[in-house]
Write a protein that holds these residues in place. Sequence first.
Motif, PDB file in Angstrom:
ATOM      1  N   ILE A 125       0.825  -1.210   0.000  1.00 54.78           N
ATOM      2  CA  ILE A 125       0.000   0.000   0.000  1.00 54.78           C
ATOM      3  C   ILE A 125       0.861   1.262   0.000  1.00 54.78           C
ATOM      4  O   ILE A 125       0.605   2.220  -0.736  1.00 54.78           O
ATOM      5  CB  ILE A 125      -0.937   0.001   1.225  1.00 54.78           C
ATOM      6  N   ILE A 126       1.889   1.258   0.822  1.00 53.91           N
ATOM      7  CA  ILE A 126       2.806   2.402   0.928  1.00 53.91           C
ATOM      8  C   ILE A 126       4.232   1.898   0.770  1.00 53.91           C
ATOM      9  O   ILE A 126       4.791   1.308   1.700  1.00 53.91           O
ATOM     10  CB  ILE A 126       2.652   3.134   2.283  1.00 53.91           C
ATOM     11  N   ASP A 127       4.826   2.121  -0.398  1.00 54.05           N
ATOM     12  CA  ASP A 127       6.207   1.677  -0.601  1.00 54.05           C
ATOM     13  C   ASP A 127       7.188   2.842  -0.684  1.00 54.05           C
ATOM     14  O   ASP A 127       8.399   2.648  -0.777  1.00 54.05           O
ATOM     15  CB  ASP A 127       6.328   0.801  -1.848  1.00 54.05           C
ATOM     16  N   LYS A 128       6.644   4.067  -0.687  1.00 55.38           N
ATOM     17  CA  LYS A 128       7.511   5.249  -0.711  1.00 55.38           C
ATOM     18  C   LYS A 128       6.799   6.393   0.011  1.00 55.38           C
ATOM     19  O   LYS A 128       5.623   6.652  -0.223  1.00 55.38           O
ATOM     20  CB  LYS A 128       7.838   5.655  -2.145  1.00 55.38           C
ATOM     21  N   VAL A 129       7.548   7.058   0.903  1.00 58.36           N
ATOM     22  CA  VAL A 129       6.986   8.151   1.709  1.00 58.36           C
ATOM     23  C   VAL A 129       7.774   9.431   1.477  1.00 58.36           C
ATOM     24  O   VAL A 129       9.015   9.421   1.543  1.00 58.36           O
ATOM     25  CB  VAL A 129       7.018   7.797   3.218  1.00 58.36           C
ATOM     26  N   LEU A 130       7.079  10.514   1.205  1.00 57.49           N
ATOM     27  CA  LEU A 130       7.712  11.833   1.195  1.00 57.49           C
ATOM     28  C   LEU A 130       7.581  12.438   2.586  1.00 57.49           C
ATOM     29  O   LEU A 130       6.486  12.426   3.172  1.00 57.49           O
ATOM     30  CB  LEU A 130       7.067  12.758   0.167  1.00 57.49           C
ATOM     31  N   ILE A 131       8.679  12.944   3.106  1.00 56.84           N
ATOM     32  CA  ILE A 131       8.679  13.558   4.435  1.00 56.84           C
ATOM     33  C   ILE A 131       8.654  15.068   4.257  1.00 56.84           C
ATOM     34  O   ILE A 131       9.627  15.670   3.796  1.00 56.84           O
ATOM     35  CB  ILE A 131       9.911  13.119   5.250  1.00 56.84           C
ATOM     36  N   ALA A 132       7.533  15.676   4.598  1.00 59.15           N
ATOM     37  CA  ALA A 132       7.347  17.114   4.396  1.00 59.15           C
ATOM     38  C   ALA A 132       7.877  17.885   5.599  1.00 59.15           C
ATOM     39  O   ALA A 132       7.155  18.637   6.258  1.00 59.15           O
ATOM     40  CB  ALA A 132       5.864  17.418   4.163  1.00 59.15           C
ATOM     41  N   ALA A 147       5.723   9.030  -4.603  1.00 57.97           N
ATOM     42  CA  ALA A 147       5.452   8.741  -3.189  1.00 57.97           C
ATOM     43  C   ALA A 147       3.980   8.393  -3.007  1.00 57.97           C
ATOM     44  O   ALA A 147       3.105   9.082  -3.525  1.00 57.97           O
ATOM     45  CB  ALA A 147       5.837   9.936  -2.321  1.00 57.97           C
ATOM     46  N   LYS A 148       3.714   7.350  -2.244  1.00 58.52           N
ATOM     47  CA  LYS A 148       2.338   6.923  -1.992  1.00 58.52           C
ATOM     48  C   LYS A 148       1.740   7.600  -0.747  1.00 58.52           C
ATOM     49  O   LYS A 148       0.530   7.540  -0.532  1.00 58.52           O
ATOM     50  CB  LYS A 148       2.292   5.406  -1.809  1.00 58.52           C
ATOM     51  N   ALA A 149       2.620   8.203   0.053  1.00 60.55           N
ATOM     52  CA  ALA A 149       2.149   8.839   1.284  1.00 60.55           C
ATOM     53  C   ALA A 149       3.058  10.002   1.646  1.00 60.55           C
ATOM     54  O   ALA A 149       4.215  10.063   1.218  1.00 60.55           O
ATOM     55  CB  ALA A 149       2.101   7.823   2.427  1.00 60.55           C
ATOM     56  N   ILE A 150       2.530  10.921   2.456  1.00 58.81           N
ATOM     57  CA  ILE A 150       3.304  12.054   2.970  1.00 58.81           C
ATOM     58  C   ILE A 150       3.254  12.036   4.492  1.00 58.81           C
ATOM     59  O   ILE A 150       2.166  11.957   5.084  1.00 58.81           O
ATOM     60  CB  ILE A 150       2.756  13.402   2.448  1.00 58.81           C
ATOM     61  N   HIS A 151       4.425  12.068   5.111  1.00 60.90           N
ATOM     62  CA  HIS A 151       4.521  12.197   6.568  1.00 60.90           C
ATOM     63  C   HIS A 151       4.901  13.642   6.878  1.00 60.90           C
ATOM     64  O   HIS A 151       5.955  14.118   6.448  1.00 60.90           O
ATOM     65  CB  HIS A 151       5.575  11.240   7.137  1.00 60.90           C
TER      66      HIS A 151
END
Length: 497
Positions: A8-15, A82-86
């Motif tokens: 589901i989430i294999d890459k995260v962008l960290i904002a 990115a699949k998600a943003i933290h």
Amino acid sequence: MSNEVLKIIDKVLIANRGEIALRVIKTCKEMGIKTVTIFTEKERAYPHAYLSDESFSLGEGALSETYLNQDKIIEIAKLSGAKAIHPGYGFLSENSGFAEKVTKAGIKFIGPRPDSMEIMGDKKTSKIEMEKISIPLIPGYHGDNQDENYLADQAKKIGFPVLIKASAGGGGKGMRVVEKSSDFSAALASAKREAMNAFGDDIVLIEKFIQNPRHIEVQVMSDTHGNHLHFFERECSIQRRHQKVVEETPSTALGQELRDKITQTAVQISSGINYEGAGTVEFIMDANGEFFFLEMNTRLQVEHPITEMVTGSDLVRLQIIAAAGLPINLKQSDIKQSGHAIEVRIYSEDPDNNFMPAIGTISRVGNTTLNDVRLDSGYVDGNEVTINFDPMLAKLVCWGVDREAAISKTLFSLDEVVFLGVQTNRDYLKRIVNSAPFRSGDTFTHFIETYSELLLKQEMSDDQIASCIAAFINSSVSKSNNSNEGSWSNLQGFRNI
């Protein structure tokens, strides 16, 4: 569970930047998730800019053009796949508009739903919601009428001293303590003016000012499957201008009955608003052990590592699992406290010169050597400390089998974690942690003001200075005769200059 998350989430962008970006990178690496970071041009040599799998420059300019530029960050997330943003903490972490934009862009937001952020992000609205589910509140007024005379009448009914608070505020901005009726009008005008400048909103609420309260917060975590858990409390009473300086867990003020009551109340809140993700419910507690809801931070807290230390949980991992829509496979009975943990925030400032901010280039960052001690920092040797960002250089987190062991480790480790080239508050932190009131557990939100004389720098006599220099030289000579280590290894224990 990691394999399920990766689908589901294999890459995260960290904002975000600095130590929180590195913190998220660490967990993502352990889970096999690739990371994307962002940085300004002046931060190319900072570790968050090069320790991720991919990094993108935000260019230069004001925060509105860089770390607060929502559209640019979402564009980078799409470009990188990115699949998600933290969001980390600060910046856009509690911006419901950003969370909504991220979701509409088809990207998962690692945090609560926008509606939860809106409810709990406004102090007035959150208190109205808490009344609906019978959560104890500080006596006060949080209605819509903002007429000066009406507010003055409400303050008289509550009884002085009262606290004026900006509804949309945080960090002590738009906050004034009013001791008597004759001071109310000027304090109200000042609070509203500061609130408007800081938040674009001058609505205030009024509360009874509780003398010498403790600030107790509870870490909660919820998923999308109706699981609402707490990870016990943190004591955050050592503050300066409403900014936390020292945090610890467990709190010395809570017996088991009171701990159960306050943690269950926090879970009642997260369940009552159908919360999702990590959050922190903050309470004010008086000398009699009566506690009142203060606010809820809808994000990961700066001080989350002490909770991780005593519970053995990775809160960032749980955030990612919840954001992926998967259940958190824990029961409340699985989560236990073990030992004691203390976190101190190392700032680039001079406490002995009215806490004047310090800037400069860090020539050397010291390392910790004890077990169960971690230094979370976004700086390495050669990085420049500027006035463009928060002055926090690092968080020193120490775990011990009991409180005394945690205190001893903190005092020893503060000597080790030098930031040569920049003035810091390390010595001041040692004075706090080593003071008799702190050691006895006598902590409250006005601790620093109350014990300001006790926390003053103690000047050394010429004889003491000479003795220290002689001991250092003797130690250095001895080590040089018995070790091949470089001179940096002998630097611990000295103050920054």
